[in-house]
Design a protein around this motif. Sequence first.
Motif, mmCIF file in Angstrom:
data_model
loop_
_atom_site.group_PDB
_atom_site.id
_atom_site.type_symbol
_atom_site.label_atom_id
_atom_site.label_comp_id
_atom_site.label_asym_id
_atom_site.label_seq_id
_atom_site.Cartn_x
_atom_site.Cartn_y
_atom_site.Cartn_z
ATOM 1 N N GLU A 262 10.297 16.191 -17.696
ATOM 2 C CA GLU A 262 9.453 15.241 -18.276
ATOM 3 C C GLU A 262 10.248 14.397 -19.656
ATOM 4 O O GLU A 262 11.097 15.373 -19.903
ATOM 5 C CB GLU A 262 8.160 16.011 -18.899
ATOM 6 C CG GLU A 262 7.422 16.396 -18.260
ATOM 7 C CD GLU A 262 6.075 17.286 -18.693
ATOM 8 O OE1 GLU A 262 5.080 16.780 -19.192
ATOM 9 O OE2 GLU A 262 6.394 18.629 -18.943
ATOM 10 N N ALA B 278 14.656 7.745 -10.862
ATOM 11 C CA ALA B 278 13.610 8.433 -11.314
ATOM 12 C C ALA B 278 13.333 8.823 -12.957
ATOM 13 O O ALA B 278 12.531 8.287 -13.733
ATOM 14 C CB ALA B 278 13.152 9.681 -10.871
ATOM 15 N N PHE B 279 14.533 8.876 -13.359
ATOM 16 C CA PHE B 279 14.837 9.294 -14.892
ATOM 17 C C PHE B 279 14.688 7.898 -15.746
ATOM 18 O O PHE B 279 13.971 7.597 -16.605
ATOM 19 C CB PHE B 279 16.337 9.961 -15.213
ATOM 20 C CG PHE B 279 16.614 10.078 -16.742
ATOM 21 C CD1 PHE B 279 15.712 11.102 -17.373
ATOM 22 C CD2 PHE B 279 17.399 9.322 -17.313
ATOM 23 C CE1 PHE B 279 15.978 11.355 -18.805
ATOM 24 C CE2 PHE B 279 17.540 9.749 -18.687
ATOM 25 C CZ PHE B 279 17.027 10.547 -19.435
ATOM 26 N N ALA C 298 10.967 6.811 -15.618
ATOM 27 C CA ALA C 298 10.051 7.550 -16.655
ATOM 28 C C ALA C 298 10.322 7.255 -18.152
ATOM 29 O O ALA C 298 9.431 7.365 -18.757
ATOM 30 C CB ALA C 298 10.443 8.895 -16.395
ATOM 31 N N LEU D 157 8.546 12.672 -14.457
ATOM 32 C CA LEU D 157 9.454 12.146 -13.304
ATOM 33 C C LEU D 157 8.718 11.867 -12.048
ATOM 34 O O LEU D 157 8.236 12.974 -11.401
ATOM 35 C CB LEU D 157 10.925 12.610 -13.254
ATOM 36 C CG LEU D 157 11.961 12.151 -14.172
ATOM 37 C CD1 LEU D 157 11.606 12.476 -15.603
ATOM 38 C CD2 LEU D 157 13.391 12.369 -14.072
#
Length: 393
Positions: free
Chosen positions: A229, A374-375, A378, A392
Amino acid sequence: MDDNPVIDMLGRRLRLAVIGGGPGSFIGAMHRAAARIDDRYEIVAGVLSSDPERSRAAAIAIGIEPARAYDTPESLFEAESTRADGVDVVAIMTPNDSHHRYALGALRHGFDVICDKPITNTLDEAIEVLDATEKTGLVFCLTHNYTGYPMVRQARSMVADGLLGAIQLVQVEYVQGGKAAERDPERAENDAVPWRYDPVRGGPSLVMGDIGTHAHNLVRYVTGLEVAEVSADVGHIVANRLVDDYAGALLRFDNGARGSFWVTQAAAGVENCLRLRVSGTKGTLEWMQESPTQLSFKPLGAPAEIRTPNGPGTLPLARRSSRIVAGHPEGFHEGFANIYSDAAEAIAARRAGVDPDPLALSFPSASDGVAGLAFVEAVITSSGSGGAWTTLR
Ligand SMILES: NC(=O)c1ccc[n+]([C@@H]2O[C@H](COP(=O)([O-])OP(=O)(O)OC[C@H]3O[C@@H](n4cnc5c(N)ncnc54)[C@H](O)[C@@H]3O)[C@@H](O)[C@H]2O)c1
């Protein structure tokens, strides 16, 4: 590094095609040097520019024979996949938006791939590249080159061997100053800007694509942890800038560890300060890219130590990543070459139908590229909702 596992396995070097890296590109020359340092590749084909004439001239200038200096990546894939002596591997170092297209094209034609970061501009595209890699069984190497430094590899091994205990805290910063004084380019008459300043070509966040993905990858490589997260703030600190030049985030990891992430390209006077600190229950490791041959280890309740390439206590993954006796500095080129050389070993082993040395397999791959995107996604989502904690995808 005296032996050449590629020649041992295949009886020849790997045949490499380069896409991108024409005159003026910083990273093109790094890729080509990295391919040559350990003599595991010969560069036999290429498309160095989007302009066919400039591309052919640039390819011939680096020693590619005219018949294999192609106009487009597509024509290279077609022609090389039907030659008896066609290329084995395609290396992609073009603007970000083209990585997806060229990586899929290369994989579909049966070539192993070396691709610069970010793997693609979106998470969905990255997943497509990962799927294609898994379906074809080909090797996909992503050049997060900082993971090639011997002392980064020493840090990874020390964490894996439990010398730090359970990891509890991680701090990563990637601070550059190259965009501190620079003004963003004006749009030309045809509305064009250099690709990095165009979100369609450069990606949704300039700083995250350029250096945020490197910092995130370094953390994952050394700690083996996943960021679960983020609570983030992204934007620009230089007035009137069109693109992001800083991003900061608090991190929660999948094992409960906490972390911080801070990247910018607008810190006046700073050069290339990528710095990592990892603390566990038994001690802390610290490493900085601008003095890459020193890894500091601070064990709990004992004197601090400095580890150096091939110095006392060097672990096997770091040992195979240095070419020279202790005290003779290696740097950016050699770290980049470690990524290329490990990928070469994996590619040659796949082609020879044998198992590679497991120590050759730590280079970043398509699944690391997916984690990176994905990072990025997010961080942007969290920042857009006022820094809300974001999981994520
Ligand atoms: N690993 C690293 O540390 C690192 C450092 C810098 C850049 N990069 C990455 O490398 C890539 C290129 O960045 P750069 O700074 O070299 O960009 P650049 O704009 O300086 O160079 C891009 C090169 O690609 C060529 N090119 C563009 N379209 C092409 C096409 N269709 N076919 C063939 N060649 C084409 C251009 O002519 C140019 O020579 C980017 O993805 C960037 O993120 C990685």
